[in-house]
Enzyme design. Structure first.
Site, PDB file in Angstrom:
ATOM      1  N   SER A   9       1.027  -1.274   0.492  1.00  0.00           N
ATOM      2  CA  SER A   9       0.416  -0.109  -0.168  1.00  0.00           C
ATOM      3  C   SER A   9       1.257   1.117   0.166  1.00  0.00           C
ATOM      4  CB  SER A   9      -0.831  -0.106   1.059  1.00  0.00           C
ATOM      5  OG  SER A   9       0.106  -0.423   2.402  1.00  0.00           O
ATOM      6  N   MET A  10       0.523   2.365  -0.986  1.00  0.00           N
ATOM      7  CA  MET A  10       1.206   3.574  -1.085  1.00  0.00           C
ATOM      8  C   MET A  10       0.332   4.918  -1.036  1.00  0.00           C
ATOM      9  SD  MET A  10       3.729   2.334  -4.190  1.00  0.00           S
ATOM     10  CE  MET A  10       2.501   2.326  -5.562  1.00  0.00           C
ATOM     11  N   GLY A  11      -0.296   4.469   0.191  1.00  0.00           N
ATOM     12  CA  GLY A  11      -0.981   5.559   0.140  1.00  0.00           C
ATOM     13  C   GLY A  11      -1.564   6.845  -0.605  1.00  0.00           C
ATOM     14  N   SER A  12      -1.128   8.277  -0.852  1.00  0.00           N
ATOM     15  CA  SER A  12      -2.184   8.970  -2.010  1.00  0.00           C
ATOM     16  C   SER A  12      -1.451   8.096  -3.291  1.00  0.00           C
ATOM     17  CB  SER A  12      -1.599  10.461  -1.755  1.00  0.00           C
ATOM     18  OG  SER A  12      -0.124  10.170  -2.213  1.00  0.00           O
ATOM     19  N   GLY A  70      -1.797   4.751  -3.984  1.00  0.00           N
ATOM     20  CA  GLY A  70      -3.048   3.420  -3.934  1.00  0.00           C
ATOM     21  C   GLY A  70      -1.684   2.706  -3.899  1.00  0.00           C
ATOM     22  N   GLY A  97      -5.148   0.084   6.666  1.00  0.00           N
ATOM     23  CA  GLY A  97      -4.539  -0.998   6.843  1.00  0.00           C
ATOM     24  C   GLY A  97      -5.215  -2.601   7.343  1.00  0.00           C
ATOM     25  N   ASP A  98      -5.585  -2.209   8.233  1.00  0.00           N
ATOM     26  CA  ASP A  98      -6.615  -3.365   9.212  1.00  0.00           C
ATOM     27  C   ASP A  98      -7.073  -3.639   7.889  1.00  0.00           C
ATOM     28  OD1 ASP A  98      -4.709  -3.058  10.710  1.00  0.00           O
ATOM     29  OD2 ASP A  98      -5.908  -1.571  12.462  1.00  0.00           O
TER      30      ASP A  98
END
Length: 313
Positions: free
Chosen positions: A222-225, A227, A252-253
């Protein structure tokens, strides 16, 4: 009868599958204190417990396990009982830690207590519990008390894989470095955690190459903003969704819960990815770590913009 909409099963009947159950393992539960510009919120958490909460929210049962401090265990038990999540924790001396998360202008400040130490007998009890699981879905998620040993998750995964369990892991630093050696089925690091795994800054090509060579069925970074990248039977790049952002807590959970949910429902790879992105997006619209609104998750699921990344090496 269950209602099925776009790969999401809602309003399912109570009870676990006769042949398979989901177990979440939280070695360091927490009472989460969240401070935002809208107020102060308390909830029972710890990453595996958060996964169980999300699963319950979408109509799927799980058993929450791990270690829990005796001194204030009832706070956790009462909460899980109130939402209908079964639990089977190993009770240890000490108390459940408190984590304080303050969100100011969208920035997250955290102060996480370490939690109680785990005695050797209790460590073996959790291993023994894992030996009783067969053909189940097991989520091992979150940090561990400092005396538990960097290879403890590795040991649990080895035990679980010997009995054909499907293992999903979400952890960081040395715990993750050791855990991947046991070849869990899914890992979900964020970009910083994935870079720490290899002690290296990475671009997309580096991420894909290294993830492919881990020998793990699915790696979700996962890379936040920016995607997320999913490296599994195909390499899929997902663009970020535009959400009514409230908090990053639990996103994330929720993504981890989507993997467990999708495996339980025997959904395919692309449906799993859609769920992972949608669960996470809906969670970002929620205060604290409480579960998201299901209609928002279903809404976002139809907006997922993804593309297959060609083999680059």
């Amino acid at each position: 009868m269950d209602a099925v909409f776009c790969g999401i099963v809602l309003n399912v009947s109570e009870g676990l599958s006769l042949n398979q159950m989901i177990v979440t393992i939280t070695c360091n539960p927490a009472i989460d204190r969240s401070i935002t510009d809208k107020g102060e919120y308390f909830s029972v958490g710890g990453k595996g417990i958060n996964v169980s909460k999300v699963l319950k929210n979408v109509g799927t049962d799980s058993i929450a396990s791990g270690f829990i401090g005796k001194d204030n265990k009832d706070i956790v038990y009462d909460y899980l009982d109130s939402i209908g999540v079964r639990h089977n924790f190993i009770e240890i001396e000490g108390k459940v830690r408190t984590n304080t998360k303050k969100i100011v202008d969208g920035d997250l400040e955290e102060h996480n207590e370490e939690g109680p130490l785990i005695d050797d007998i209790s460590k073996e009890k959790l291993k023994d519990y894992c030996r009783t699981l067969r053909n189940d879905i097991v989520v091992i998620s979150g940090s561990a008390p400092k005396n538990i040993g960097d290879d403890y998750y590795y040991q649990l995964i080895k035990i679980l894989k010997e009995n054909d369990n499907y293992v999903i892991v979400d952890c960081d630093k040395n715990l993750l470095k050791e855990a991947v050696k046991a070849k869990p089925d899914v890992i979900k690091p964020n970009i910083k955690e994935f870079e720490r795994l290899f002690d290296k800054d990475m671009n997309e090509e580096d991420i894909i190459y290294r993830a492919k060579n881990l020998g793990i069925k699915t790696v979700c970074v996962s890379m936040g903003s920016k995607g997320a990248l999913f490296i599994g039977e195909k390499v899929i790049r997902c663009k970020p969704l535009s959400v009514n952002f409230v908090s990053p807590l639990g996103a994330g959970d929720s993504m981890v819960a989507a993997f467990a949910y999708s495996k339980d429902k025997n959904l395919d790879y692309i449906d799993t990815i859609r769920n992972a992105m949608a669960f996470s997006a809906a969670q970002c619209e929620t205060e604290g770590s409480e579960p998201f609104e299901k209609d928002r998750m279903v809404y976002y699921r139809e907006l997922i913009d993804y593309q297959e990344v060609p083999d680059i090496r």
